[in-house]
Design a protein around this motif. Structure first.
Motif, PDB file in Angstrom:
ATOM      1  N   ILE A   2       0.856  -1.191   0.000  1.00  0.00           N
ATOM      2  CA  ILE A   2       0.000   0.000   0.000  1.00  0.00           C
ATOM      3  C   ILE A   2       0.889   1.237   0.000  1.00  0.00           C
ATOM      4  N   MET A   3       0.893   1.930  -1.111  1.00  0.00           N
ATOM      5  CA  MET A   3       1.686   3.155  -1.186  1.00  0.00           C
ATOM      6  C   MET A   3       0.753   4.315  -0.852  1.00  0.00           C
ATOM      7  N   GLN A   4       0.796   4.740   0.386  1.00  0.00           N
ATOM      8  CA  GLN A   4      -0.106   5.791   0.834  1.00  0.00           C
ATOM      9  C   GLN A   4       0.415   7.124   0.312  1.00  0.00           C
ATOM     10  N   ASP A   5      -0.181   7.609  -0.777  1.00  0.00           N
ATOM     11  CA  ASP A   5       0.382   8.815  -1.398  1.00  0.00           C
ATOM     12  C   ASP A   5      -0.570  10.010  -1.296  1.00  0.00           C
ATOM     13  N   THR A  21       8.310   6.927   3.878  1.00  0.00           N
ATOM     14  CA  THR A  21       8.959   5.985   4.801  1.00  0.00           C
ATOM     15  C   THR A  21       8.360   4.612   4.546  1.00  0.00           C
ATOM     16  N   PRO A  22       9.205   3.595   4.345  1.00  0.00           N
ATOM     17  CA  PRO A  22       8.648   2.261   4.119  1.00  0.00           C
ATOM     18  C   PRO A  22       8.043   1.690   5.403  1.00  0.00           C
ATOM     19  N   LEU A  38       5.263  -3.817   3.530  1.00  0.00           N
ATOM     20  CA  LEU A  38       3.801  -3.683   3.421  1.00  0.00           C
ATOM     21  C   LEU A  38       3.396  -2.458   2.614  1.00  0.00           C
ATOM     22  N   GLY A  39       4.282  -1.469   2.570  1.00  0.00           N
ATOM     23  CA  GLY A  39       3.919  -0.257   1.840  1.00  0.00           C
ATOM     24  C   GLY A  39       4.778   0.910   2.284  1.00  0.00           C
TER      25      GLY A  39
END
Ligand code: G3H
Length: 489
Positions: A2-5, A21-22, A38-39
């Protein structure tokens, strides 16, 4: 992954193009151990801090904004709309609870369902609070209509062990009472907020809920320094609470609602039902691997029964199954904090170097973040595990000959949340309860410590808490009583 952008500010899911931040899970997804990616989340700083402060402050607008002045029924509609959408995210949030914090499947489901129920119960309680507005007729000729009003902008920070449920036990009452909120999710348990972002965005007016990401130092500090936060609502450790509080330029105006450390003891009296006491102490110390503020963190066993208690307790601990959160029947799961096993090892080494032994065969066995609980006996006050809130799978046992010994220790302790008392003779127990209620806030008879059911007040003495949570009490904590008075003419 999940790339929270995006991040939620002023009613908009704003695109994030800066540094990220990973987010890793300590659970391996391959046979050969390796943390799982996880993202990623935005790495925010002062600019975004200022942006959310501005949005929340404008939404409050010195108490004149749309949200603080909204009719009860309309605010309830927003909350109902939110929880309706939230329910759709159950499968995804439960999966993330397992991966992000290592909580077992049944406990993750329980955390989600308990939160949904908590929101519905809060709505009901909020309605009651408003309909019950007291009408004091003819008190010295004055009639008063009491109401409850909001207090202002809330900064809400939740813990990693209940990133949904406990965080929402702050967030939901804060919101429904008319306060705009700035919310920073916990380091572990941050991605599980992603499925809820759209529900937040579409359910509340702009600026009422703002969600930021990043390190406390980089983003929470400037929020506090702005001086625009009226309530600091935090469940976590006192070090962060004090640091944040200290950064507020006008501390006198800051209301605190804090759930902090605890070192809840169990006292096992000579006539205790041992089967029951052992069962409750195992769950009390090890549910979610001991990572609960309400966990039993120190056991006081009467010397006359210590040999038997210790033997059976150690066997019971060793019989618990270890595994990944989704595996059937697992009681113990990997710890989400990478550094935690080393800390647990330190506590064990410190205690064993000062005379304690690990009395269960599997105690301390470790593969990466899978660490088997260690039962330590006999523990004394020279040892770190006696003083520190271990918040993990290590269990100190002490013996006592006179009940005054554990009572004295509790009185000396910096903490005062709960206690568990195991015994049968009511003549012994009754006077003890009178003493214990002045040392902690909840006495559990023949049962382990816990926060729920959520209608009961949840708080603590000394360094354990400031303010009170629960479905009823939190609404009061996040509001102030105001009233309209008129004279009988
Ligand atoms: O971490 C502290 C929590 O409030 C524990 O809640 O007793 O429901 O597990 P619980």
């Amino acid at each position: 992954p999940i790339m929270q952008d995006t991040y939620l500010v002023n009613g908009e899911l704003k695109k994030w193009t800066g540094q990220t931040t990973p987010v890793f899970s300590t659970i391996s997804s391959t046979e050969k151990y390796a943390p799982t990616l996880l993202g990623a989340i935005p790495y925010m700083g002062e600019n975004e801090a200022n942006e959310v402060v501005e949005a929340a402050t404008a939404a409050y607008d010195k108490g004149q904004g749309l949200w603080p002045t909204m009719k009860v029924a309309d605010r309830i509609k927003c909350m109902e709309n939110f929880v309706f959408q939230m329910k759709e995210t159950r499968a995804e949030v439960v999966k993330l609870l397992m991966w992000e914090i290592g909580k077992s499947l049944p406990d993750s489901e329980k955390e989600f369902d308990r939160t949904v129920e908590y929101i519905y119960d809060t709505i009901e309680s909020y309605k009651e609070l408003n309909t019950q507005s007291a009408h004091f007729s003819k008190v010295q000729g004055v009639n008063a209509m009491v109401r409850r009003g909001p207090l202002g902008v809330v900064l809400c920070l939740g813990p990693y062990n209940y990133p949904l449920n406990e965080t929402f036990s702050l967030l939901i009452p804060a919101l429904i009472m008319g306060n705009p909120v700035i919310f920073k999710p916990a380091k572990h348990g941050v991605l599980l907020i992603t499925p809820l972002l759209e529900a937040f965005r579409s359910s509340f007016p702009k600026g009422v809920i703002n969600i930021v990401y990043g390190r406390g130092r980089e983003v929470a500090s400037p929020i506090m320094k702005s001086g625009k936060v009226d309530i600091l609502a935090l469940i976590g450790n006192s070090k962060s609470a004090i640091a944040l509080q200290d950064q507020h330029p006008n501390k006198n105006r800051l209301r605190l609602i804090l759930g902090l450390e605890a070192k809840n003891p169990a006292i096992i009296l000579p006539d205790a039902d041992l089967d029951l006491a052992i069962q409750e102490c195992v769950t009390g110390t090890l549910s979610f691997n001991g990572q609960r503020c309400t966990a039993l963190k120190i056991l006081y066993v009467h010397e006359s029964i210590a040999a038997e208690f210790n033997k059976r307790f150690a066997e019971k601990v060793d019989s618990l199954t270890f595994g990944n959160p989704w595996e059937k029947g697992v009681a113990l799961t990997p710890l989400p904090e990478k550094e935690k096993p080393a800390y647990i090892e330190e506590l064990i080494d410190d205690a064993t170097s000062k005379g304690a032994s690990v009395i269960n065969e599997k105690g301390g066995l470790q593969t990466e973040n899978y660490i088997f609980p260690a039962v330590l006996f006999p523990v004394n006050k020279e040892m770190r595990v006696y003083h520190e809130e271990q918040f993990g799978p290590v269990i100190p046992i002490l013996t006592f000959s006179d009940i005054q010994e554990p009572l004295h220790d509790m009185a000396e302790s910096n903490y005062g949340q709960q206690v568990s008392l195991f015994g049968k003779d009511i003549k012994t127990i009754a006077p003890l309860i009178d003493t214990l209620v002045n040392l902690v806030c909840r006495v559990n008879l023949n049962s382990s410590c816990q926060r729920g059911p959520d209608v009961f007040p949840f708080t603590g003495r000394k360094d354990s808490a400031v303010g009170t949570l629960s479905i009823h009490d939190a609404l009061r904590s996040f509001s102030i009583r105001t009233f309209v008075a008129s004279k009988d003419n």
